[in-house]
Design a protein around this motif. Structure first.
Motif, PDB file in Angstrom:
ATOM      1  N   GLY A  20    -123.217   7.697 -56.728  1.00 19.49           N
ATOM      2  CA  GLY A  20    -123.710   6.386 -57.115  1.00 19.49           C
ATOM      3  C   GLY A  20    -122.620   5.350 -56.884  1.00 19.49           C
ATOM      4  O   GLY A  20    -121.784   5.499 -55.993  1.00 19.49           O
ATOM      5  N   ASN A  21    -122.614   4.317 -57.702  1.00 24.44           N
ATOM      6  CA  ASN A  21    -121.629   3.248 -57.566  1.00 24.44           C
ATOM      7  C   ASN A  21    -120.330   3.675 -58.253  1.00 24.44           C
ATOM      8  O   ASN A  21    -120.179   3.516 -59.460  1.00 24.44           O
ATOM      9  CB  ASN A  21    -122.158   1.947 -58.164  1.00 24.44           C
ATOM     10  N   VAL A  22    -119.398   4.195 -57.450  1.00 24.04           N
ATOM     11  CA  VAL A  22    -118.138   4.704 -58.011  1.00 24.04           C
ATOM     12  C   VAL A  22    -117.217   3.567 -58.452  1.00 24.04           C
ATOM     13  O   VAL A  22    -116.174   3.824 -59.052  1.00 24.04           O
ATOM     14  CB  VAL A  22    -117.419   5.657 -57.032  1.00 24.04           C
ATOM     15  N   ASN A  23    -117.590   2.316 -58.186  1.00 19.84           N
ATOM     16  CA  ASN A  23    -116.828   1.165 -58.681  1.00 19.84           C
ATOM     17  C   ASN A  23    -117.332   0.674 -60.034  1.00 19.84           C
ATOM     18  O   ASN A  23    -116.785  -0.283 -60.584  1.00 19.84           O
ATOM     19  CB  ASN A  23    -116.883   0.014 -57.660  1.00 19.84           C
ATOM     20  N   LEU A  24    -118.343   1.325 -60.566  1.00 16.04           N
ATOM     21  CA  LEU A  24    -118.922   0.893 -61.838  1.00 16.04           C
ATOM     22  C   LEU A  24    -117.923   0.917 -63.001  1.00 16.04           C
ATOM     23  O   LEU A  24    -117.968   0.019 -63.848  1.00 16.04           O
ATOM     24  CB  LEU A  24    -120.160   1.719 -62.166  1.00 16.04           C
ATOM     25  N   PRO A  25    -116.995   1.875 -63.079  1.00 13.61           N
ATOM     26  CA  PRO A  25    -116.013   1.821 -64.170  1.00 13.61           C
ATOM     27  C   PRO A  25    -115.202   0.523 -64.166  1.00 13.61           C
ATOM     28  O   PRO A  25    -114.959  -0.073 -65.217  1.00 13.61           O
ATOM     29  CB  PRO A  25    -115.122   3.033 -63.922  1.00 13.61           C
ATOM     30  N   LYS A  26    -114.814   0.076 -62.992  1.00 12.12           N
ATOM     31  CA  LYS A  26    -114.065  -1.180 -62.879  1.00 12.12           C
ATOM     32  C   LYS A  26    -114.929  -2.343 -63.368  1.00 12.12           C
ATOM     33  O   LYS A  26    -114.448  -3.232 -64.084  1.00 12.12           O
ATOM     34  CB  LYS A  26    -113.652  -1.393 -61.416  1.00 12.12           C
ATOM     35  N   GLN A  27    -116.203  -2.318 -63.020  1.00 11.81           N
ATOM     36  CA  GLN A  27    -117.119  -3.374 -63.475  1.00 11.81           C
ATOM     37  C   GLN A  27    -117.308  -3.319 -64.990  1.00 11.81           C
ATOM     38  O   GLN A  27    -117.383  -4.365 -65.645  1.00 11.81           O
ATOM     39  CB  GLN A  27    -118.464  -3.251 -62.765  1.00 11.81           C
ATOM     40  N   ALA A  28    -117.371  -2.110 -65.552  1.00 13.69           N
ATOM     41  CA  ALA A  28    -117.520  -1.973 -67.009  1.00 13.69           C
ATOM     42  C   ALA A  28    -116.299  -2.543 -67.725  1.00 13.69           C
ATOM     43  O   ALA A  28    -116.436  -3.223 -68.753  1.00 13.69           O
ATOM     44  CB  ALA A  28    -117.733  -0.511 -67.382  1.00 13.69           C
ATOM     45  N   HIS A  29    -115.111  -2.280 -67.190  1.00 14.71           N
ATOM     46  CA  HIS A  29    -113.898  -2.868 -67.775  1.00 14.71           C
ATOM     47  C   HIS A  29    -113.950  -4.392 -67.705  1.00 14.71           C
ATOM     48  O   HIS A  29    -113.527  -5.072 -68.643  1.00 14.71           O
ATOM     49  CB  HIS A  29    -112.644  -2.353 -67.058  1.00 14.71           C
ATOM     50  N   GLN A  30    -114.489  -4.917 -66.612  1.00 13.18           N
ATOM     51  CA  GLN A  30    -114.592  -6.371 -66.471  1.00 13.18           C
ATOM     52  C   GLN A  30    -115.574  -6.943 -67.482  1.00 13.18           C
ATOM     53  O   GLN A  30    -115.335  -8.015 -68.044  1.00 13.18           O
ATOM     54  CB  GLN A  30    -115.011  -6.743 -65.040  1.00 13.18           C
ATOM     55  N   VAL A  31    -116.666  -6.250 -67.735  1.00 10.16           N
ATOM     56  CA  VAL A  31    -117.633  -6.686 -68.747  1.00 10.16           C
ATOM     57  C   VAL A  31    -116.941  -6.816 -70.101  1.00 10.16           C
ATOM     58  O   VAL A  31    -117.115  -7.817 -70.814  1.00 10.16           O
ATOM     59  CB  VAL A  31    -118.824  -5.707 -68.832  1.00 10.16           C
ATOM     60  N   ILE A  32    -116.137  -5.816 -70.457  1.00 13.10           N
ATOM     61  CA  ILE A  32    -115.406  -5.842 -71.732  1.00 13.10           C
ATOM     62  C   ILE A  32    -114.429  -7.029 -71.747  1.00 13.10           C
ATOM     63  O   ILE A  32    -114.348  -7.759 -72.737  1.00 13.10           O
ATOM     64  CB  ILE A  32    -114.637  -4.513 -71.958  1.00 13.10           C
ATOM     65  N   ALA A  33    -113.696  -7.215 -70.662  1.00 16.28           N
ATOM     66  CA  ALA A  33    -112.728  -8.326 -70.586  1.00 16.28           C
ATOM     67  C   ALA A  33    -113.437  -9.670 -70.713  1.00 16.28           C
ATOM     68  O   ALA A  33    -112.959 -10.576 -71.402  1.00 16.28           O
ATOM     69  CB  ALA A  33    -111.943  -8.240 -69.277  1.00 16.28           C
ATOM     70  N   ASP A  34    -114.585  -9.797 -70.056  1.00 17.56           N
ATOM     71  CA  ASP A  34    -115.341 -11.061 -70.121  1.00 17.56           C
ATOM     72  C   ASP A  34    -115.838 -11.332 -71.540  1.00 17.56           C
ATOM     73  O   ASP A  34    -115.807 -12.463 -72.010  1.00 17.56           O
ATOM     74  CB  ASP A  34    -116.543 -11.023 -69.158  1.00 17.56           C
ATOM     75  N   ARG A  35    -116.263 -10.292 -72.248  1.00 15.98           N
ATOM     76  CA  ARG A  35    -116.726 -10.457 -73.632  1.00 15.98           C
ATOM     77  C   ARG A  35    -115.577 -10.929 -74.523  1.00 15.98           C
ATOM     78  O   ARG A  35    -115.761 -11.780 -75.390  1.00 15.98           O
ATOM     79  CB  ARG A  35    -117.286  -9.150 -74.177  1.00 15.98           C
ATOM     80  N   LYS A  36    -114.393 -10.343 -74.314  1.00 16.37           N
ATOM     81  CA  LYS A  36    -113.234 -10.740 -75.117  1.00 16.37           C
ATOM     82  C   LYS A  36    -112.846 -12.176 -74.836  1.00 16.37           C
ATOM     83  O   LYS A  36    -112.427 -12.904 -75.734  1.00 16.37           O
ATOM     84  CB  LYS A  36    -112.059  -9.810 -74.851  1.00 16.37           C
ATOM     85  N   ALA A  37    -112.963 -12.608 -73.587  1.00 12.49           N
ATOM     86  CA  ALA A  37    -112.603 -13.977 -73.204  1.00 12.49           C
ATOM     87  C   ALA A  37    -113.519 -14.996 -73.865  1.00 12.49           C
ATOM     88  O   ALA A  37    -113.097 -16.107 -74.173  1.00 12.49           O
ATOM     89  CB  ALA A  37    -112.643 -14.122 -71.688  1.00 12.49           C
ATOM     90  N   VAL A  38    -114.767 -14.628 -74.093  1.00 16.12           N
ATOM     91  CA  VAL A  38    -115.762 -15.529 -74.694  1.00 16.12           C
ATOM     92  C   VAL A  38    -115.542 -15.677 -76.193  1.00 16.12           C
ATOM     93  O   VAL A  38    -115.826 -16.710 -76.778  1.00 16.12           O
ATOM     94  CB  VAL A  38    -117.196 -15.031 -74.401  1.00 16.12           C
ATOM     95  N   GLN A  39    -115.000 -14.610 -76.829  1.00 20.06           N
ATOM     96  CA  GLN A  39    -114.846 -14.619 -78.299  1.00 20.06           C
ATOM     97  C   GLN A  39    -113.831 -15.602 -78.770  1.00 20.06           C
ATOM     98  O   GLN A  39    -112.847 -15.931 -78.428  1.00 20.06           O
ATOM     99  CB  GLN A  39    -114.497 -13.229 -78.806  1.00 20.06           C
TER     100      GLN A  39
END
Length: 150
Positions: free
Chosen positions: A131-150
């Motif tokens: 599948g999309n083997v880059n998905l872990p990197k994207q998941a980390h980015q999702v977490i980083a983006d959530r923290k940036a919004v808080q």
């Protein structure tokens, strides 16, 4: 009987991960756990407390919309108050319309504390991913983006 209790503990570890039930995960772990994901990460084994295990997983897993661990082929070796469990997993990680699938085997050790089996050692033996083997990197980015919004 003991074999079922042991498999239940292992199953609850992964159920906790899929449900993001951090308390359930902690309830399966001994006060110190050797975690070995070196076959996936290249980093060596590390001893962690249950809270540290949860902190690590909570900083990554919620970056996916959901995960699903399918466990099978359990082999339990019981030696008094110690047990070794070997099993196979196929894990799907979903993010938007993408999926990353990891196939692996695990070796998990448990020790009996009073009447409860707790995980003392947890090692993944990575086999393949698709599948999309880059998905872990994207998941980390999702977490980083959530923290940036808080």
């Amino acid at each position: 009987m003991e074999g079922n209790k042991i498999i239940n503990t292992v199953t609850n570890l992964f159920k906790g991960a899929d449900d993001r039930d951090w308390a359930l995960i902690q309830s399966t772990l001994a006060p110190v756990v050797m975690i070995d994901y070196s076959s996936m990460s290249g980093l060596g084994p590390i001893e962690l407390s249950p809270a540290q295990v949860v902190d690590n997983w909570a900083s990554f897993l919620p970056g996916f919309d959901k995960t699903h661990h399918q466990l099978s082929a359990f082999r339990v070796q019981l030696n008094g108050k110690a047990a070794d469990v070997f099993y196979s997993t196929v894990t799907d990680h979903f993010l938007d319309d993408q999926v990353w699938t990891v196939t692996a085997t695990y070796h998990t050790k448990l020790a009996k504390h009073d009447d409860t089996w707790l995980i003392t050692y947890h090692k993944i033996n990575f086999e393949s991913h698709s599948g999309n083997v880059n998905l872990p990197k994207q998941a980390h980015q999702v977490i980083a983006d959530r923290k940036a919004v808080q």
